[in-house]
Design a protein around this motif. Structure first.
Motif, PDB file in Angstrom:
ATOM      1  N   GLU A 123       0.836  -1.206   0.000  1.00 18.22           N
ATOM      2  CA  GLU A 123       0.000   0.000   0.000  1.00 18.22           C
ATOM      3  C   GLU A 123       0.869   1.253   0.000  1.00 18.22           C
ATOM      4  O   GLU A 123       0.562   2.240  -0.676  1.00 18.22           O
ATOM      5  N   ILE A 124       1.968   1.210   0.761  1.00 19.60           N
ATOM      6  CA  ILE A 124       2.884   2.356   0.784  1.00 19.60           C
ATOM      7  C   ILE A 124       3.524   2.546  -0.587  1.00 19.60           C
ATOM      8  O   ILE A 124       3.621   3.674  -1.093  1.00 19.60           O
ATOM      9  N   PHE A 125       3.940   1.447  -1.195  1.00 24.10           N
ATOM     10  CA  PHE A 125       4.531   1.528  -2.525  1.00 24.10           C
ATOM     11  C   PHE A 125       3.525   2.079  -3.535  1.00 24.10           C
ATOM     12  O   PHE A 125       3.869   2.903  -4.394  1.00 24.10           O
ATOM     13  N   PHE A 126       2.275   1.646  -3.417  1.00 18.57           N
ATOM     14  CA  PHE A 126       1.233   2.145  -4.320  1.00 18.57           C
ATOM     15  C   PHE A 126       1.019   3.638  -4.120  1.00 18.57           C
ATOM     16  O   PHE A 126       0.846   4.388  -5.099  1.00 18.57           O
ATOM     17  N   ALA A 127       1.040   4.074  -2.850  1.00 20.57           N
ATOM     18  CA  ALA A 127       0.847   5.505  -2.565  1.00 20.57           C
ATOM     19  C   ALA A 127       1.979   6.338  -3.164  1.00 20.57           C
ATOM     20  O   ALA A 127       1.749   7.421  -3.707  1.00 20.57           O
ATOM     21  N   ILE A 128       3.216   5.818  -3.070  1.00 24.62           N
ATOM     22  CA  ILE A 128       4.366   6.539  -3.635  1.00 24.62           C
ATOM     23  C   ILE A 128       4.280   6.562  -5.155  1.00 24.62           C
ATOM     24  O   ILE A 128       4.527   7.596  -5.791  1.00 24.62           O
ATOM     25  N   ARG A 129       3.922   5.416  -5.739  1.00 29.66           N
ATOM     26  CA  ARG A 129       3.828   5.346  -7.201  1.00 29.66           C
ATOM     27  C   ARG A 129       2.721   6.256  -7.725  1.00 29.66           C
ATOM     28  O   ARG A 129       2.864   6.857  -8.794  1.00 29.66           O
TER      29      ARG A 129
END
Length: 234
Positions: free
Chosen positions: A10-16
């Motif tokens: 989820e964090i990676f998705f938010a950054i992307r």
């Protein structure tokens, strides 16, 4: 998954999701630090000389190097630095240069042993390339006599001569630009994560089940959506 838990995905998705804004922030940081380093930070120029320190105890007629003599010479370098930083010595150097105070000379000059050897390096960094050179030349003229008079042992030989620098030694524009870009990159990623963690809006059926812990019985399509086959949650 617990209510407050956030997965790495989820964090990676938010950054992307915020990658364009992060990229813009990184470029902006690099541009800001580049402009500051280029136009606002004063440029400084460094000139230097080197002195070879000999303890003067080697009486051997051979050309062999005595390790004890080298060790003694290396220790003398530290003593010479203390002597040359003395206020009276720097005042003599300042008098030879002219139009420079002891306080300014003290802040502009630096001394250190070269790679723990018996070579003493004296550097001067100022906003004037010629002044930096003049300081080093004055030190080269003053240091040997002062050291021989005070220490009464050993000898000092000036290696080469000070030259006028043609390029500034600081600021390091490339390094500052890289640091600025990296700093803005980290800050923008951190902000993206914080915004994501504080976002309590419902994104879909899975979100409802995880946040409210209740089953979803059905979905109501948004008839006003451009894509009639899509679903939205109010």
């Amino acid at each position: 998954m617990m209510e407050d838990e956030i997965s790495l995905n989820e964090i990676f998705f938010a950054i992307r999701k915020q990658c364009k804004k992060i990229l813009v922030a990184t470029i902006l940081g690099a541009l800001i630090t580049f402009l500051i380093s280029t136009f606002l930070i004063p440029k400084k120029y460094t000139s230097s000389i080197e002195l070879y320190v000999n303890n003067g105890t080697n009486t051997s007629t051979t050309n062999a190097i005595n390790p004890n003599d080298l060790t003694a010479s290396q220790k003398l370098v530290g003593t010479y630095i203390v002597i040359l930083k003395n206020r009276d010595v720097l005042n003599q150097v300042a008098a030879k240069i002219g139009n420079i105070s002891y306080e300014q000379l003290q802040s502009d000059i630096s001394m250190n042993a070269v790679d723990s050897t018996e070579v003493l390096k004296i550097s001067a960094e100022t906003e004037d390339a010629q002044l930096s050179t003049n300081i080093c030349k004055a030190m080269a003229d003053t240091a040997p006599d002062i050291l021989k008079r005070v220490v009464k042992a050993g000898s000092v030989e000036v290696i080469g001569s000070a030259s006028v620098p043609t390029e500034p030694s600081s600021p390091n524009i490339k390094r500052n630009t890289l640091i600025g870009a990296l700093a803005f990159l980290i800050v923008s990623i951190f902000i993206s994560i914080i915004v994501f963690m504080k976002d309590n809006t419902v994104k879909g059926e899975k979100d409802i089940q995880e946040k409210l812990k209740v089953p979803v019985l059905g979905e109501i399509p948004d008839l006003n959506a451009d894509n009639k086959g899509g679903y939205r949650y109010g």
